[in-house]
Design a protein around this motif. Structure first.
Motif, PDB file in Angstrom:
ATOM      1  N   ALA A   1       0.837  -1.206   0.000  1.00 39.91           N
ATOM      2  CA  ALA A   1       0.000   0.000   0.000  1.00 39.91           C
ATOM      3  C   ALA A   1       0.869   1.252   0.000  1.00 39.91           C
ATOM      4  O   ALA A   1       0.579   2.238  -0.672  1.00 39.91           O
ATOM      5  CB  ALA A   1      -0.926  -0.013   1.211  1.00 39.91           C
ATOM      6  N   LEU A   2       1.955   1.204   0.758  1.00 35.54           N
ATOM      7  CA  LEU A   2       2.858   2.355   0.855  1.00 35.54           C
ATOM      8  C   LEU A   2       3.483   2.656  -0.509  1.00 35.54           C
ATOM      9  O   LEU A   2       3.527   3.806  -0.949  1.00 35.54           O
ATOM     10  CB  LEU A   2       3.948   2.051   1.884  1.00 35.54           C
ATOM     11  N   VAL A   3       3.935   1.585  -1.187  1.00 37.20           N
ATOM     12  CA  VAL A   3       4.576   1.767  -2.495  1.00 37.20           C
ATOM     13  C   VAL A   3       3.560   2.313  -3.505  1.00 37.20           C
ATOM     14  O   VAL A   3       3.834   3.280  -4.226  1.00 37.20           O
ATOM     15  CB  VAL A   3       5.166   0.423  -2.994  1.00 37.20           C
ATOM     16  N   ILE A   4       2.360   1.692  -3.518  1.00 36.42           N
ATOM     17  CA  ILE A   4       1.320   2.162  -4.438  1.00 36.42           C
ATOM     18  C   ILE A   4       0.968   3.606  -4.121  1.00 36.42           C
ATOM     19  O   ILE A   4       0.819   4.450  -5.016  1.00 36.42           O
ATOM     20  CB  ILE A   4       0.069   1.253  -4.354  1.00 36.42           C
ATOM     21  N   GLY A   5       0.848   3.924  -2.843  1.00 37.75           N
ATOM     22  CA  GLY A   5       0.537   5.285  -2.402  1.00 37.75           C
ATOM     23  C   GLY A   5       1.581   6.272  -2.904  1.00 37.75           C
ATOM     24  O   GLY A   5       1.248   7.362  -3.377  1.00 37.75           O
TER      25      GLY A   5
END
Lengths: 269, 277
Positions: free
Chosen positions: B40-44
């Motif tokens: 989620a962090l990377v996609i964010g």
């Protein structure tokens, strides 16, 4: 001692060992002119205060240490280094390779020793059965209890099919109850194999229960102060442990050791 | 309200409730899963990049990520680009293989012999601690401006972390394992193969990962410094001529390759260290 022949299996003559050079702070005279003769098929325990040189003596017999003076021969041949064809070891610490499973550990010992590949598998399984762990061949050492690890170490030593097994406090890290069971099993097992065993221990009871003879080491510099005969047939039953004879021998051993242990404590203090 | 209606209502309430419970369950599962959170962090991060670059930033400095990705096919058609990628890959590969071979050999020696360790390890640590970018001009002077100096500088970057990590891995081997192998008649080679190597395997892989990252750094650094060939040359070119999309494409490409290599090594390590759990 009934099943032992008179043929000497291990002969140590005037063995001395010191560590460091005289005058150094860390200079230690571990052994001083120690001699012993061990007959084939005999089980001899080395007992003595901490640091008395009993493990040093064992490692000199095994060729892992070189004596400063004196000589050792095993089955008639001089010892100048490890002799894997004649001598197998069981160490106090867990000396199994943690990255190999039980059966591979046992087979690897034979590979080191030079046994044919085809023979290793059968002998490994046989040894594992002998120590009562036939179903743990594919476990890793990390998955076994302390007692089981030492059983595997014993299986590895047995699989090497040597005349002599040297055991350096093999049960030293185990709890009293596990120790007792392993001691009984060892007595049964060894009575069938006719091997010559040298066994270093701190436990008086273990020494009397397992040995044909007990070598009592003096405080440093170590030498053998007295040999005590335990005239009792193998395999020994747990009843032996509660007999008067056992108690008397244990007390005798305690008397012999007590002064030496005192001396050692005073040396340190 | 009939009994029937009442029943229907409670049913509905129950189903809404169970849906809520299901969502809450999913949410708690998500929050307690490090993998999902990380993803989620990377996609964010990429989403934020995309939105910020599309609506707020100066596209001269920060093009949207979608544009960068879409430019990749064109990127590979830039004249000499594939050649540059090939040259850099070659330099990194040669420097890395040399760094691993020598680093592992020296590391084993230093980890094994106390005398060697006490004599040479302080020197190794000292060299490792110096900011070795200052030596870069020296490498150019000694090895010229071509491929050799890049390989030499990449090697110099890669070899020290490998030596240190391998030496540390060898040094904490339990002496009883060596005694045990010796007592059973193991040869030097057998001890290396069955005792020392498996023992230091985790450190060996850590050394490879560190070594790969630092070798790559060394090679690209020297390419940036003297621009003749390789991707460092293009990186400099793109930044000086404001070809930001291409610059980002290049960065994206190198980063992805580095991550893939790292991940391959990490998986291999996990596969070979199964006995640890």
């Amino acid at each position: 001692m009934d099943c032992t022949s008179a043929r000497p299996s291990i002969q140590a003559l005037d063995v001395s060992k010191h560590f460091g050079t005289p005058g150094d702070k860390i200079y230690v005279q571990a052994l001083l002119k120690t001699s012993i003769e061990i007959r084939a098929g005999e089980l001899v325990c080395f007992i003595g205060p901490s640091g008395c040189g009993k493990s040093t003596m064992l490692n000199i017999i095994g060729g892992l240490l070189t004596p400063s003076s004196g000589s050792v021969s095993v089955m008639g041949g001089p010892i100048n280094g490890p002799s894997p064809r004649q001598i197998a070891y069981v160490f106090q610490e867990n000396a199994l390779f943690p990255w190999y499973n039980v059966i591979d550990n046992i087979k690897l010992g034979m590979e080191f020793q030079g046994v044919d590949r085809a023979e290793r598998e059968d002998r490994a399984h046989e040894a594992l059965k002998a120590v009562g762990l036939p179903n743990f061949a594919h476990h890793f050492p990390g998955q076994l209890s302390g007692g089981m690890k030492q059983r595997v170490a014993l299986a590895r030593a047995l699989s090497l099919d040597t005349d002599v097994i040297l055991m350096d406090e093999p049960f030293g890290a185990l709890d009293e109850q596990t120790r007792m069971v392993l001691g009984e099993d060892l007595s049964v097992l060894l009575s069938q194999t006719g091997k010559t065993i040298v066994f270093v221990t701190h436990s008086l009871g273990e020494a009397v229960f397992l040995s044909d003879r007990v070598a009592v080491f003096s405080a440093r510099p170590g030498r053998i102060k007295k040999m005590i005969n335990v005239d009792e047939a193998h395999p020994r039953s747990p009843d032996f442990m509660t007999s008067d004879k056992f108690g008397d021998l244990r007390n005798e051993l305690y008397r012999q050791l007590h002064d030496e242990i005192r001396k050692t404590v005073e040396q340190v203090a | 309200m009939t009994v029937l209606e009442k029943g229907a209502r409670t049913n509905m309430a129950a189903s809404v409730q169970s849906e809520e419970a299901g969502l809450r369950h999913l949410w708690s599962k998500f929050v307690s899963s490090p993998g999902a959170l990380r993803l989620a962090l990377v996609i964010g991060f990429f989403a934020a990049w995309e939105i910020y670059a599309s609506f707020f930033a100066n596209p001269r400095f920060l093009p949207p990520i979608s544009e960068v990705v879409l430019s990749l096919p064109k990127f590979f058609q830039i004249r000499n680009m594939t050649l540059a990628l090939g040259i850099t890959a070659f330099e990194v590969a040669v420097a890395f293989v040399m760094a691993v071979a020598i680093g592992v050999a020296v590391g084993i020696a230093l980890g094994f012999s106390r005398v060697l360790n006490q004599t040479f390890m302080p020197i190794v640590l000292l060299i490792y601690a110096t900011p070795n970018a200052v030596f870069l001009p020296l490498f150019m002077l000694l090895f010229g401006l071509g491929v050799t100096s890049k390989i030499a500088y990449g090697f110099a970057h890669g070899v020290f972390p490998i030596i240190i990590t391998v030496a540390a891995g060898v040094a904490n081997l339990k002496p009883v394992l060596l005694a045990s192998a010796r007592s059973m008649g193991a040869s030097r080679y057998q001890i290396l193969r069955h005792v020392i190597f498996p023992h230091m395997l985790p450190n060996f892989f850590a050394a490879m990962r560190l070594g790969m990252a630092t070798t790559l750094l060394g090679v690209i650094l020297s390419e940036l410094f003297v621009s003749q060939a390789g991707i460092g040359h293009f990186a400099r070119l793109f930044s000086m001529t404001f070809q930001t999309v291409n610059l980002y494409a290049l960065i994206l490409l190198v980063t992805t390759i580095a991550i893939i290599i790292n991940e391959i090594l990490r998986r291999q390590e996990a596969r070979l260290s199964k006995w640890r759990d």
